[in-house]
Design an enzyme around this catalytic site. Structure first.
Site, PDB file in Angstrom:
ATOM      1  N   LYS A  43       3.567 -15.127   2.784  1.00  0.00           N
ATOM      2  CA  LYS A  43       3.522 -15.805   1.487  1.00  0.00           C
ATOM      3  C   LYS A  43       4.988 -16.009   1.097  1.00  0.00           C
ATOM      4  CE  LYS A  43       1.149 -17.319  -2.058  1.00  0.00           C
ATOM      5  NZ  LYS A  43       0.307 -18.516  -2.000  1.00  0.00           N
ATOM      6  N   ASP A 100     -11.236  -8.747   7.565  1.00  0.00           N
ATOM      7  CA  ASP A 100     -12.637  -8.670   7.130  1.00  0.00           C
ATOM      8  C   ASP A 100     -13.265 -10.055   7.073  1.00  0.00           C
ATOM      9  OD1 ASP A 100     -12.633  -5.935   6.914  1.00  0.00           O
ATOM     10  OD2 ASP A 100     -13.449  -5.902   4.882  1.00  0.00           O
ATOM     11  N   TYR A 106       0.817  -1.213   0.000  1.00  0.00           N
ATOM     12  CA  TYR A 106       0.000   0.000   0.000  1.00  0.00           C
ATOM     13  C   TYR A 106       0.857   1.273   0.000  1.00  0.00           C
ATOM     14  CZ  TYR A 106      -4.012  -2.968   1.220  1.00  0.00           C
ATOM     15  OH  TYR A 106      -4.989  -3.926   1.232  1.00  0.00           O
ATOM     16  N   ASP A 149      -5.573  -6.773   5.920  1.00  0.00           N
ATOM     17  CA  ASP A 149      -6.776  -6.083   5.460  1.00  0.00           C
ATOM     18  C   ASP A 149      -7.834  -7.112   5.076  1.00  0.00           C
ATOM     19  OD1 ASP A 149      -8.489  -4.200   4.454  1.00  0.00           O
ATOM     20  OD2 ASP A 149      -7.181  -3.474   2.870  1.00  0.00           O
ATOM     21  N   ASP A 197      -2.914 -18.068   1.866  1.00  0.00           N
ATOM     22  CA  ASP A 197      -4.037 -18.781   1.239  1.00  0.00           C
ATOM     23  C   ASP A 197      -4.567 -19.862   2.182  1.00  0.00           C
ATOM     24  OD1 ASP A 197      -1.473 -19.734   0.845  1.00  0.00           O
ATOM     25  OD2 ASP A 197      -1.837 -20.585  -1.135  1.00  0.00           O
TER      26      ASP A 197
END
Ligand code: NAD
Length: 370
Positions: free
Chosen positions: A190, A250, A135, A246, A222
């Site tokens: 990852k 959620d 980001y 992020d 994942d």
């Protein structure tokens, strides 16, 4: 204790008003000051985070934030959009650690899309790094097309980047948080594909040497996304980078049934923080007395616990919320057959009343003892 109150847009003003009533019902000396933020600040001052709002937030011991945004601002240039206020506050206040607890209240297990037995008693904490990752990494951009316009440009790119101190400090925060809970930390990465996350993993392992009492494991993002819906209770504390956090936070939010129930805290190195519900400004239900104020009320409880050193007051708020749920009161987002549907203000009334009745019960106990 000085609190900067930034209600923002949409349901922000409605839910923060209820959290303020709850704070006011505690016997604490709290000084509060309000300022505009987001779309409301843009309308009044031409910027979503005016200097006076930032200064108020910087001078306060903690910030209670509602939500910002509305579809009508989607055509504004990016720097002036309401959501930029959150990024600006995070950056200027040095808020690098985002705490998102996902707790499934016993009375709301049916509201989850998962089977009740998978979520009953769920209590996990996701810690998301907030200031680095893809980001913010440079360079980023879009290569202009031959005519100089972005329309039809051949390429766009963002840079995933973490600096060693950024990973070290979030790892310390996560190990310390795990130490206060179930002493288990899962670092999500990852590392099999991304150099940045192999680096992340190596540093988390290094920091772990200082926390031998905390069990550490590593999971690819994942797989973590799968395990969160397969066996969410297998986690205690999860720490991860900005983008994975992020998304996973959620996902975890929905395990509990409603985003209207979930508080969050974003902390700096000294424990000062910004507290806000996990949801947005919900323009679809704004101004209708429909919003669930509990995520904001529970954010105020987190503020008392993490920034204002008032854990007993935080416990009182959380107990009052439990009591109201046990009494069967529900806003529309968590309503089900057999429970009583109430509005935003009525839910606030009920939490304030529960606090008052708990105080009376305590006073009686004290008198009896005396
Ligand atoms: P949202 O979280 O505002 O709403 C998603 C859905 O959840 C909507 O149906 C809404 O009605 C419902 N909802 C959210 N909070 C609720 C509550 N307390 N009680 C009951 N129902 C609730 O997300 P969105 O619709 O994607 O975004 C709306 C605006 O909010 C956008 O402008 C977005 O950029 C902004 N946003 C702001 C923040 C923030 O301020 N931190 C976070 C996310 C989105």
């Amino acid at each position: 204790m000085k609190i900067a109150i930034l209600p923002g847009d949409g349901i922000g003003t409605e839910i923060v008003a209820q959290a303020e009533r709850v704070l006011g019902a505690l016997d604490l000396r709290l000084e509060t000051e309000h300022a505009l933020v987001g779309g409301a600040a843009y309308e009044a001052h031409g910027h979503p985070l005016p200097p006076a709002t930032l200064k108020l937030a910087q001078d306060a011991d903690a910030v209670l934030f509602g939500a910002v945004g509305d579809w009508k601002y989607d055509t504004l240039e990016r720097a002036l959009r309401p959501e930029q206020a959150i990024l600006g506050l995070r950056k200027n206040l040095g808020l690098f650690a985002n705490f998102r607890p996902a707790i499934c209240y016993e009375q709301l297990t049916h509201a989850s899309s998962l089977k009740p037995e998978l979520v009953a008693g769920l209590d996990i904490l996701i810690i998301r790094e907030l200031t680095g990752d893809i980001y913010f990494g440079q360079p980023r951009g879009r290569r202009a097309s031959p005519d100089g316009a972005f329309k039809g440009s051949p390429e766009a790119f963002d840079t995933m980047r973490y600096a060693r101190p950024e990973i070290e400090r979030i790892a310390h925060v996560a190990f310390q948080a795990a130490r206060k809970r179930g002493k288990r930390l899962t670092s999500v990465d990852k590392a099999n594909v991304l150099e940045t996350f192999q680096f992340w993993k190596d540093i988390v392992i290094e920091v772990h040497a200082q926390y031998p009492d905390v069990a550490l494991d590593h999971m690819y993002v994942d797989n973590a996304a799968m395990q969160l819906v397969r066996a969410p209770k297998s986690f205690d504390v999860i720490v991860t980078g900005n983008m994975f956090g992020d998304i996973l936070s959620d996902e975890a939010a929905m395990l509990t049934g409603s985003i209207g129930m979930l508080p969050s805290a974003s902390l700096d190195a000294a424990g000062k923080g910004l507290y806000e519900p996990s949801h947005g400004s919900a323009p679809d239900i704004a101004g209708k007395n429909l919003a669930n104020p509990l995520a904001t009320i529970l954010s105020a409880a987190m503020m008392l616990r993490y920034s204002l050193n008032q854990p007993a007051a935080a416990d009182r708020i959380e107990a009052a919320v439990q009591q109201v749920l046990a009494a069967g009161l529900r806003t529309a987002d968590i309503w089900s057959e057999g429970t009583a549907k109430v509005g935003t203000v009525e839910m606030g009334d009920a939490v304030v009343a529960a606090l008052a009745s708990a105080s009376t019960a305590n006073a009686k106990t004290t008198m009896t003892k005396g």
